[in-house]
Design a protein around this motif. Structure first.
Motif, PDB file in Angstrom:
ATOM      1  N   GLY A 106       0.715  -0.937  -0.020  1.00  0.00           N
ATOM      2  CA  GLY A 106      -0.375  -0.222  -0.271  1.00  0.00           C
ATOM      3  C   GLY A 106       0.479   1.330  -0.204  1.00  0.00           C
ATOM      4  N   LEU A 107       2.411   1.013  -0.086  1.00  0.00           N
ATOM      5  CA  LEU A 107       2.873   2.018  -0.383  1.00  0.00           C
ATOM      6  C   LEU A 107       3.216   3.027  -1.060  1.00  0.00           C
ATOM      7  CD1 LEU A 107       5.664   1.751   2.076  1.00  0.00           C
ATOM      8  CD2 LEU A 107       3.942   3.397   2.748  1.00  0.00           C
TER       9      LEU A 107
ATOM     10  N   ALA B 206       6.514   3.517   7.018  1.00  0.00           N
ATOM     11  CA  ALA B 206       5.709   3.306   6.869  1.00  0.00           C
ATOM     12  C   ALA B 206       5.044   3.259   8.807  1.00  0.00           C
ATOM     13  CB  ALA B 206       5.565   1.536   6.285  1.00  0.00           C
ATOM     14  N   LYS B 207       6.048   3.340   8.997  1.00  0.00           N
ATOM     15  CA  LYS B 207       5.833   3.850  10.600  1.00  0.00           C
ATOM     16  C   LYS B 207       5.518   4.716  11.138  1.00  0.00           C
ATOM     17  CE  LYS B 207       8.650   1.937  13.473  1.00  0.00           C
ATOM     18  NZ  LYS B 207       9.625   1.328  14.288  1.00  0.00           N
ATOM     19  N   HIS B 208       6.073   6.169  10.507  1.00  0.00           N
ATOM     20  CA  HIS B 208       5.641   7.098  10.924  1.00  0.00           C
ATOM     21  C   HIS B 208       5.094   8.462   9.840  1.00  0.00           C
ATOM     22  CE1 HIS B 208       8.351   6.085  14.149  1.00  0.00           C
ATOM     23  NE2 HIS B 208       9.045   5.890  13.126  1.00  0.00           N
ATOM     24  N   ALA B 209       4.857   8.074   8.716  1.00  0.00           N
ATOM     25  CA  ALA B 209       4.073   8.650   7.967  1.00  0.00           C
ATOM     26  C   ALA B 209       2.903   7.661   6.580  1.00  0.00           C
ATOM     27  CB  ALA B 209       4.398   9.284   6.923  1.00  0.00           C
ATOM     28  N   PRO B 210       2.162   6.582   7.114  1.00  0.00           N
ATOM     29  CA  PRO B 210       1.086   6.091   6.517  1.00  0.00           C
ATOM     30  C   PRO B 210       0.532   6.914   5.687  1.00  0.00           C
ATOM     31  CG  PRO B 210      -0.057   6.470   8.536  1.00  0.00           C
ATOM     32  CD  PRO B 210       1.884   6.810   9.137  1.00  0.00           C
ATOM     33  N   GLY B 211       0.766   6.666   4.197  1.00  0.00           N
ATOM     34  CA  GLY B 211      -0.352   6.785   3.069  1.00  0.00           C
ATOM     35  C   GLY B 211       0.753   8.027   2.907  1.00  0.00           C
ATOM     36  N   ALA B 212       1.637   8.041   3.026  1.00  0.00           N
ATOM     37  CA  ALA B 212       2.573   9.523   2.611  1.00  0.00           C
ATOM     38  C   ALA B 212       3.327   8.300   0.633  1.00  0.00           C
ATOM     39  CB  ALA B 212       4.060   9.632   3.561  1.00  0.00           C
ATOM     40  N   ARG B 213       4.073   9.526   0.328  1.00  0.00           N
ATOM     41  CA  ARG B 213       4.578   9.299  -1.291  1.00  0.00           C
ATOM     42  C   ARG B 213       5.890   8.989  -0.589  1.00  0.00           C
ATOM     43  NH1 ARG B 213       1.292  13.298  -2.407  1.00  0.00           N
ATOM     44  NH2 ARG B 213       3.498  14.775  -2.523  1.00  0.00           N
ATOM     45  N   VAL B 214       6.859   8.130  -0.880  1.00  0.00           N
ATOM     46  CA  VAL B 214       8.425   7.695  -0.904  1.00  0.00           C
ATOM     47  C   VAL B 214       8.708   7.336  -1.882  1.00  0.00           C
ATOM     48  CG1 VAL B 214       9.536   6.066  -0.013  1.00  0.00           C
ATOM     49  CG2 VAL B 214       7.752   6.702   1.368  1.00  0.00           C
ATOM     50  N   HIS B 215      10.056   8.336  -2.218  1.00  0.00           N
ATOM     51  CA  HIS B 215      10.965   8.782  -3.350  1.00  0.00           C
ATOM     52  C   HIS B 215      12.486   7.915  -3.326  1.00  0.00           C
ATOM     53  CE1 HIS B 215      11.976   9.248  -7.374  1.00  0.00           C
ATOM     54  NE2 HIS B 215      12.955  10.505  -7.482  1.00  0.00           N
TER      55      HIS B 215
END
Length: 393
Positions: A276-277, A309-318
């Motif tokens: 889901g990330l 995943a732990k501290h910023a659920p739903g965030a976009r990761v690049h």
């Protein structure tokens, strides 16, 4: 610790020493009695009563020779003036005193012993020949010298044994300290391995469970995908835990399984997307780094995804990877702010600490800090030596 105080003796050790001291004085005592009997026809009451009683008192005083060496040795040496049978006790006192290896003390008591021997014959009706004075002086002096030499040798041996014992105890303490340090290092290694292996999987599972809990508008297919992802992630976490425990329990001669490297990062990103990330990967790495560098790079990306995943659920990761051989390998993991508020997850505090240690050992640099857009940025720079230079070195 007072090194002048010798260890206490057992009853048997004490008994045979006192018996030997008594045996040394018996020949002199008997010889005086024989001479006196031959010259005058009698030995006198002092020979039969007084001399043995003084000798017995000297032997009794020797029981305290290790606690009061100088006082006992001097007392017995002076008392031997009145007792030929106490000569052995006086010699034992001098030997015991000389083990302290103090020449002045030994010399004073030795002189007292030689002087006392010159007056011993005065208590008996024995006539001395005019030319025997040198023998009467030389023999006690030689006896005292032998006693002092024996004591010095015994004292030197005790010092040597004490030094060896201290060295053995010091080596044992050092060995215990090294063993404790090795256990601490091993515990830290196990903690890092457990964190690296499990934290990422468990974080993704927790994130998927959080999506199911907070979003009630998911379709049946989306729910099925999330539930399946939780099941697969839990199964993979158990498998990886079993692998780590297998390595820890395995024989030292057994080779460890291959560790993930740079080529496994796309699989890591794919697993994060499945969970889901929203992850994107940009790589411009030219060449294939060594396994050590690749493994460190993999752990950096894994830690970045785990924290996102732990501290910023739903965030976009690049994720950005770039570098060439002979230069550096740069790794960047940037996540945008969280899209939903969640309870702060439990943290071990070892993730970034362990990662910092890995990168430091690899000769690299690590930096992590919040960004102006309330996101978070994790960057690392790893040295990437040219393979040709490594071969020449």
């Amino acid at each position: 610790m007072n090194t002048d105080v010798a260890p206490r003796l057992g009853w048997w050790q004490q008994a045979w020493r006192l018996g030997a001291a008594a045996a040394v004085g018996i020949p002199l005592w008997l010889s005086i009695g024989v001479v006196a009997q031959g010259q005058t026809g009698e030995t006198g009451s002092w020979f039969l009563i007084g001399d043995p009683l003084v000798a017995l008192g000297c032997l009794t005083a020797l029981l305290w020779r290790r606690r009061f060496p100088l006082a006992v040795a001097m007392t017995v040496a002076i008392a031997s003036t009145a007792s030929a049978l106490a000569t052995g006790a006086a010699c034992l006192g001098l030997v015991s005193l000389s083990t302290r290896r103090r020449p002045v003390e030994s010399g004073v008591v030795g002189l007292a012993l030689v002087t006392a021997s010159q007056f011993t014959g005065g208590l008996y009706p024995v006539q001395r020949s005019p030319g025997s004075w040198w023998l009467e002086l030389t023999l006690p002096a030689l006896t005292a010298g032998i006693a002092v030499a024996m004591g010095m040798a015994i004292g030197a041996r005790r010092v040597e044994l004490r030094s060896l014992r201290d060295r053995a105890e010091s080596a044992e303490r050092e060995q215990t300290a090294r063993a404790a340090q090795a256990r601490a290092l091993e515990r830290n290694r196990i903690a890092r391995e457990m964190h690296d292996v499990l934290a990422h999987r468990i974080s993704l599972v927790a994130m998927q469970a959080g999506v199911l809990d907070h979003r009630g508008n998911l379709t049946a297919e989306e729910n099925r995908v999330l539930v399946r992802g939780i099941a697969d992630g839990s199964h993979q976490a158990l498998e990886e835990l079993r692998d780590v425990l297998g390595v820890l329990r395995a024989d030292a001669a057994r080779p460890e399984p291959p560790q993930p490297s740079l080529d496994r990062i796309p699989d890591l990103v794919a697993d994060a997307r499945t969970s889901g990330l929203d992850v994107t990967l940009t790589t411009t790495v030219a060449g294939t780094p060594s396994d050590a560098i690749g493994r460190t790079c993999y752990r950096i990306v894994q830690e970045g995804l785990t924290n996102a995943a732990k501290h910023a659920p739903g965030a976009r990761v690049h994720i950005t990877l770039e570098g060439t051989a002979g230069d550096n390998l740069d790794v960047s993991v940037h996540n945008s702010p969280s899209t939903r508020a969640t309870a702060p997850p439990p943290t071990s505090g070892f993730g970034l600490l362990g990662l910092t240690e890995r990168i430091t050992l690899a000769g690299g640099e690590l930096d992590h800090h919040p960004t102006p857009d309330n996101g978070y940025l994790l960057t690392a720079r790893l040295p990437w030596p040219n393979p040709t230079h490594e071969k020449r070195a």
